[in-house]
Design a protein around this motif. Structure first.
Motif, PDB file in Angstrom:
ATOM      1  N   GLY A 148       0.833  -1.205   0.000  1.00 28.22           N
ATOM      2  CA  GLY A 148       0.000   0.000   0.000  1.00 28.22           C
ATOM      3  C   GLY A 148       0.861   1.246   0.000  1.00 28.22           C
ATOM      4  N   PHE A 149       0.259   2.348  -0.373  1.00 30.29           N
ATOM      5  CA  PHE A 149       0.899   3.654  -0.291  1.00 30.29           C
ATOM      6  C   PHE A 149       0.084   4.525   0.653  1.00 30.29           C
ATOM      7  CE2 PHE A 149       4.393   5.012  -3.128  1.00 30.29           C
ATOM      8  CZ  PHE A 149       4.749   3.768  -3.608  1.00 30.29           C
ATOM      9  N   ALA A 150       0.737   5.465   1.289  1.00 30.62           N
ATOM     10  CA  ALA A 150       0.014   6.438   2.094  1.00 30.62           C
ATOM     11  C   ALA A 150       0.601   7.807   1.833  1.00 30.62           C
ATOM     12  CB  ALA A 150       0.119   6.095   3.575  1.00 30.62           C
ATOM     13  N   ALA A 151      -0.233   8.716   1.369  1.00 25.75           N
ATOM     14  CA  ALA A 151       0.181  10.109   1.237  1.00 25.75           C
ATOM     15  C   ALA A 151      -0.386  10.848   2.437  1.00 25.75           C
ATOM     16  CB  ALA A 151      -0.344  10.699  -0.068  1.00 25.75           C
ATOM     17  N   GLU A 152       0.482  11.259   3.324  1.00 22.67           N
ATOM     18  CA  GLU A 152       0.047  11.976   4.525  1.00 22.67           C
ATOM     19  C   GLU A 152       0.471  13.436   4.415  1.00 22.67           C
ATOM     20  OE1 GLU A 152      -1.883  10.456   6.507  1.00 22.67           O
ATOM     21  OE2 GLU A 152      -1.468   8.340   6.127  1.00 22.67           O
ATOM     22  N   SER A 153      -0.089  14.274   5.260  1.00 23.41           N
ATOM     23  CA  SER A 153       0.351  15.664   5.295  1.00 23.41           C
ATOM     24  C   SER A 153       1.130  15.965   6.573  1.00 23.41           C
ATOM     25  CB  SER A 153      -0.846  16.609   5.159  1.00 23.41           C
ATOM     26  OG  SER A 153      -1.702  16.460   6.268  1.00 23.41           O
ATOM     27  N   GLU A 154       1.118  15.050   7.533  1.00 27.80           N
ATOM     28  CA  GLU A 154       1.836  15.218   8.799  1.00 27.80           C
ATOM     29  C   GLU A 154       1.984  13.857   9.479  1.00 27.80           C
ATOM     30  OE1 GLU A 154      -0.591  17.472  11.533  1.00 27.80           O
ATOM     31  OE2 GLU A 154      -2.282  16.123  11.273  1.00 27.80           O
ATOM     32  N   ASN A 155       2.785  13.792  10.541  1.00 27.00           N
ATOM     33  CA  ASN A 155       2.926  12.589  11.387  1.00 27.00           C
ATOM     34  C   ASN A 155       3.133  11.312  10.578  1.00 27.00           C
ATOM     35  OD1 ASN A 155       2.354  14.310  13.521  1.00 27.00           O
ATOM     36  ND2 ASN A 155       0.179  13.763  13.558  1.00 27.00           N
ATOM     37  N   LEU A 156       4.010  11.361   9.564  1.00 25.71           N
ATOM     38  CA  LEU A 156       4.154  10.219   8.647  1.00 25.71           C
ATOM     39  C   LEU A 156       4.541   8.923   9.371  1.00 25.71           C
ATOM     40  CD1 LEU A 156       4.120   9.134   5.775  1.00 25.71           C
ATOM     41  CD2 LEU A 156       6.452   9.956   5.479  1.00 25.71           C
ATOM     42  N   LEU A 157       5.483   9.014  10.315  1.00 22.74           N
ATOM     43  CA  LEU A 157       5.961   7.779  10.966  1.00 22.74           C
ATOM     44  C   LEU A 157       4.853   7.113  11.771  1.00 22.74           C
ATOM     45  CD1 LEU A 157       9.634   8.625  12.022  1.00 22.74           C
ATOM     46  CD2 LEU A 157       8.774   7.556   9.930  1.00 22.74           C
TER      47      LEU A 157
END
Ligand code: CTP
Ligand code: CA
Length: 219
Positions: A148-157
Motif C-alpha cells: 500500500g501507499f500512504a500520502a500523509e500531510s503530517e505525522n508520517l511515521l
C-alpha cells in the motif's frame, strides 16, 4: 540501458499496479479529483517490468504515456478501478496500490449538466463512501503480496505504521502528499513488520527501482 543490466528479480511474477487519481462525476461535465499525477505508479510499473515481471496497470486519468511493456487499463472512478482490479487480481502474485483513490463519490450526481439558476441557489452535493480496493484485495482468501501507499500531510511515521496494521498488509510505503503530487522527485518511508526504513530523496524512477528491489526481497 540500466534496465538491461538490472537483475530480473521478478522474473515469472505477475504484478498488478493501480496509479493516478480517480475522477468522481458531479454531472456529465464536472467532477471531483485530486492532485495525483500518476508518475510514481507508472514508474513502479515500469521498474517491475524491467525486473522481469508481467505487469498490469489500472490507471485513473493521467497525462502519461503507457509504460513500455506494460498492459494498461484506463478507468475513471474508484468503483471502476475497484471492478477492474477485482476482475484481474486472481492471476497476480503482487498487488501494488499506488493510486490516490477518492474516498467518497457524489451520491446525487446529476445525469444532466447542473444549470446555474438563481444567484442564491447552489447545488447540494451528497457523498457516499467508495470501496477500499486495497482492503478488498488484502481480504481475499488467496491474496497476493499487497503493498500500500500512504500520502500523509503530517505525522508520517505514526500514521504510516498505524495504516499498515489497519490495512493488514505486509508493506506500506509512506510519503508526504504535497512533496510528491505532480513532482518528479520524492522520498519514501517503508513500513513493514520489522519497523521502518527510509529511501532518500531521488527521482521517481530511481525510487521505483529501489522499491521493486525491496518488494522482490520480501516476496
Ligand atoms: N486505497 C484503495 N482504495 C480506496 C482508498 C485507498 O485502494 N478506496 C489504497 C491506496 O491506493 C493506498 C492505500 O489504500 O495504497 C492507502 O490510501 P490512503 O488514502 O492513504 O488510506 P485511507 O485508508 O483512505 O485513509 P485516509 O483517511 O488517510 O485517506
Ligand atoms: Ca484515502
Amino acid at each position: 540501458l540500466e534496465a538491461v543490466f538490472q537483475a530480473k528479480r521478478l522474473a515469472g511474477k505477475r504484478v498488478l499496479v493501480t496509479a493516478g487519481p480517480t475522477f468522481e462525476p458531479i454531472d456529465p461535465v464536472r467532477g471531483i479529483t485530486n492532485l495525483s499525477s500518476g508518475k510514481m505508479g507508472y514508474a513502479i510499473a515500469q521498474a517491475a517490468w524491467e525486473a522481469g515481471a508481467h505487469v498490469t496497470l489500472v490507471s485513473g486519468p493521467t497525462a502519461l504515456d503507457q509504460p513500455y511493456g506494460v498492459q494498461r487499463q484506463a478507468v475513471q472512478t474508484a468503483q471502476q478501478m475497484h471492478d477492474a482490479v477485482m476482475a484481474q487480481v486472481a492471476s497476480h502474485d503482487i498487488f501494488i496500490a499506488v493510486a490516490a483513490v477518492a474516498d467518497w463519490r457524489v451520491a446525487n450526481a446529476s445525469d444532466q449538466k447542473i444549470k446555474k439558476t438563481t444567484d442564491s441557489d447552489t447545488p447540494q452535493l451528497q457523498f457516499a463512501q467508495n470501496p477500499d480496493i486495497l482492503a478488498s484485495v488484502a481480504a481475499l482468501p488467496q491474496a497476493p503480496y499487497c503493498v500500500g501507499f500512504a500520502a500523509e500531510s503530517e505525522n508520517l511515521l505514526e500514521y504510516g505504521a498505524a495504516k499498515r496494521l489497519k490495512k493488514n498488509i505486509p508493506l506500506l510505503v509512506g510519503n508526504i502528499g504535497h512533496n510528491t503530487f505532480g513532482k518528479d522527485e520524492n522520498e519514501l518511508v517503508l513500513f513493514d513488520a520489522n519497523g521502518h526504513q527510509a529511501l532518500a530523496k531521488a527521482d521517481k524512477q530511481t525510487l521505483a527501482r529501489q522499491l521493486v528491489d525491496e518488494i522482490a526481497a520480501r516476496v
